[in-house]
Design a protein around this motif. Structure first.
Motif, PDB file in Angstrom:
ATOM      1  N   THR A 192      42.488  39.625  28.531  1.00 35.26           N
ATOM      2  CA  THR A 192      42.585  38.375  29.284  1.00 35.26           C
ATOM      3  C   THR A 192      41.232  38.061  29.913  1.00 35.26           C
ATOM      4  O   THR A 192      40.339  38.902  29.945  1.00 35.26           O
ATOM      5  N   ASN A 193      41.123  36.858  30.435  1.00 32.33           N
ATOM      6  CA  ASN A 193      39.963  36.543  31.264  1.00 32.33           C
ATOM      7  C   ASN A 193      40.191  37.222  32.618  1.00 32.33           C
ATOM      8  O   ASN A 193      41.337  37.405  33.034  1.00 32.33           O
ATOM      9  N   PRO A 194      39.133  37.653  33.301  1.00 35.43           N
ATOM     10  CA  PRO A 194      39.316  38.306  34.596  1.00 35.43           C
ATOM     11  C   PRO A 194      39.918  37.340  35.615  1.00 35.43           C
ATOM     12  O   PRO A 194      39.717  36.127  35.525  1.00 35.43           O
ATOM     13  N   GLY A 195      40.644  37.903  36.562  1.00 36.89           N
ATOM     14  CA  GLY A 195      41.243  37.068  37.600  1.00 36.89           C
ATOM     15  C   GLY A 195      42.183  37.866  38.463  1.00 36.89           C
ATOM     16  O   GLY A 195      42.298  39.081  38.351  1.00 36.89           O
ATOM     17  N   GLY A 196      42.882  37.167  39.317  1.00 34.94           N
ATOM     18  CA  GLY A 196      43.822  37.816  40.220  1.00 34.94           C
ATOM     19  C   GLY A 196      44.434  36.797  41.152  1.00 34.94           C
ATOM     20  O   GLY A 196      44.606  35.639  40.788  1.00 34.94           O
ATOM     21  N   TYR A 197      44.737  37.223  42.352  1.00 35.55           N
ATOM     22  CA  TYR A 197      45.404  36.376  43.325  1.00 35.55           C
ATOM     23  C   TYR A 197      44.535  36.159  44.551  1.00 35.55           C
ATOM     24  O   TYR A 197      43.761  37.023  44.934  1.00 35.55           O
ATOM     25  N   ILE A 198      44.703  34.989  45.170  1.00 29.70           N
ATOM     26  CA  ILE A 198      43.946  34.697  46.385  1.00 29.70           C
ATOM     27  C   ILE A 198      44.505  35.505  47.541  1.00 29.70           C
ATOM     28  O   ILE A 198      45.664  35.898  47.539  1.00 29.70           O
ATOM     29  N   GLU A 199      43.672  35.753  48.519  1.00 31.60           N
ATOM     30  CA  GLU A 199      44.090  36.397  49.759  1.00 31.60           C
ATOM     31  C   GLU A 199      44.393  35.297  50.776  1.00 31.60           C
ATOM     32  O   GLU A 199      43.855  34.190  50.694  1.00 31.60           O
ATOM     33  N   GLN A 200      45.226  35.596  51.749  1.00 30.93           N
ATOM     34  CA  GLN A 200      45.716  34.606  52.717  1.00 30.93           C
ATOM     35  C   GLN A 200      44.595  33.804  53.380  1.00 30.93           C
ATOM     36  O   GLN A 200      44.665  32.601  53.471  1.00 30.93           O
ATOM     37  N   TYR A 201      43.554  34.454  53.858  1.00 25.77           N
ATOM     38  CA  TYR A 201      42.505  33.757  54.614  1.00 25.77           C
ATOM     39  C   TYR A 201      41.184  33.682  53.850  1.00 25.77           C
ATOM     40  O   TYR A 201      40.126  33.549  54.459  1.00 25.77           O
ATOM     41  N   GLU A 202      41.244  33.729  52.545  1.00 19.22           N
ATOM     42  CA  GLU A 202      40.041  33.737  51.708  1.00 19.22           C
ATOM     43  C   GLU A 202      39.957  32.434  50.918  1.00 19.22           C
ATOM     44  O   GLU A 202      40.895  32.085  50.215  1.00 19.22           O
ATOM     45  N   PRO A 203      38.844  31.711  51.018  1.00 19.49           N
ATOM     46  CA  PRO A 203      38.692  30.514  50.189  1.00 19.49           C
ATOM     47  C   PRO A 203      38.785  30.872  48.705  1.00 19.49           C
ATOM     48  O   PRO A 203      38.328  31.948  48.293  1.00 19.49           O
ATOM     49  N   ILE A 204      39.363  29.992  47.892  1.00 25.99           N
ATOM     50  CA  ILE A 204      39.588  30.315  46.480  1.00 25.99           C
ATOM     51  C   ILE A 204      38.283  30.619  45.747  1.00 25.99           C
ATOM     52  O   ILE A 204      38.274  31.440  44.843  1.00 25.99           O
ATOM     53  N   GLU A 205      37.203  29.967  46.135  1.00 26.99           N
ATOM     54  CA  GLU A 205      35.909  30.230  45.497  1.00 26.99           C
ATOM     55  C   GLU A 205      35.478  31.681  45.714  1.00 26.99           C
ATOM     56  O   GLU A 205      34.949  32.324  44.808  1.00 26.99           O
ATOM     57  N   LYS A 206      35.731  32.206  46.894  1.00 29.80           N
ATOM     58  CA  LYS A 206      35.399  33.613  47.163  1.00 29.80           C
ATOM     59  C   LYS A 206      36.383  34.538  46.459  1.00 29.80           C
ATOM     60  O   LYS A 206      36.017  35.631  46.033  1.00 29.80           O
ATOM     61  N   SER A 207      37.644  34.108  46.332  1.00 28.69           N
ATOM     62  CA  SER A 207      38.663  34.933  45.660  1.00 28.69           C
ATOM     63  C   SER A 207      38.264  35.232  44.228  1.00 28.69           C
ATOM     64  O   SER A 207      38.336  36.382  43.787  1.00 28.69           O
ATOM     65  N   ILE A 208      37.844  34.223  43.476  1.00 28.33           N
ATOM     66  CA  ILE A 208      37.549  34.452  42.064  1.00 28.33           C
ATOM     67  C   ILE A 208      36.259  35.251  41.900  1.00 28.33           C
ATOM     68  O   ILE A 208      36.168  36.115  41.033  1.00 28.33           O
ATOM     69  N   VAL A 209      35.264  35.018  42.735  1.00 31.66           N
ATOM     70  CA  VAL A 209      34.028  35.812  42.678  1.00 31.66           C
ATOM     71  C   VAL A 209      34.359  37.277  42.963  1.00 31.66           C
ATOM     72  O   VAL A 209      33.891  38.190  42.269  1.00 31.66           O
TER      73      VAL A 209
END
Length: 188
Positions: free
Chosen positions: A66-83
């Motif tokens: 798969t392409n790398p990825g995962g889930y966002i954290e509650q207080y984390e902006p989505i841009e930081k989540s994917i990085v």
């Protein structure tokens, strides 16, 4: 997770019609259980006409590329989540260029999947050996003989078409809420 009790005061929830839908609501306070949601993020990172893929060593998708990825954290902006997810799974440093796809899977846990077009910055693919057991850059030709997840195969074709940046982060969103992010189409 099914909610039976108010997350605010602990009272047993009841069913009420709210906004034309039957929803669980607290009879003692203003709490409404709006539903169960999960927001996932995925990365499309190209380098030397190849795309970064990982092989999952856990379910769901154990053994699939798969392409790398995962889930966002509650207080984390989505841009930081994917990085963060890309770095954790592969050791690759990357930067968001924009959002180029959005997946929507309504079910008991409504899953929304945001796919980012990413810029490769540095690093050699190193699997984390926890979530993924292999990582590397692969061409479409390489992928023909690999056990690639259907969604990843479709996303790879999008990435190889060299798309525009799609939705890009607005550096000055009109809403002035702390931490608020806005992605929009850039004017030509």
């Amino acid at each position: 997770m099914e909610a039976h009790y108010c997350l605010s005061c602990g009272q047993r929830l009841e069913i009420r019609s709210i906004g034309g839908e039957n929803r669980k609501a607290c009879p003692s306070c203003s709490f409404v259980f709006w539903g169960n949601y999960s927001i996932g993020v995925g990365a499309l990172i190209m380098k030397d006409e190849k795309i970064l893929l990982v092989r999952r060593c856990q379910d769901p998708g154990k053994g699939l590329w798969t392409n790398p990825g995962g889930y966002i954290e509650q207080y984390e902006p989505i841009e930081k989540s994917i990085v963060r997810e890309v770095l954790e799974e592969t050791g690759i440093s990357s930067r968001v260029n924009g959002i180029i796809a959005l997946g929507d899977l309504p079910r008991d846990v409504h899953n929304v999947y945001i796919v980012f077009l990413m810029e490769y910055l540095e690093g050699q693919p190193q699997p984390d050996k926890d979530e993924v057991d292999e990582a590397g850059f692969f061409s479409l030709n390489d992928m023909e003989s690999m056990n690639v997840a259907d969604l990843t195969r479709r996303l790879a074709h999008i990435a190889f078409q060299k798309p525009s940046h799609g939705l890009m982060a607005d550096s000055k969103p009109m809403i002035s809420l702390p931490g608020y992010g806005l992605y929009r189409v850039q004017c030509l």
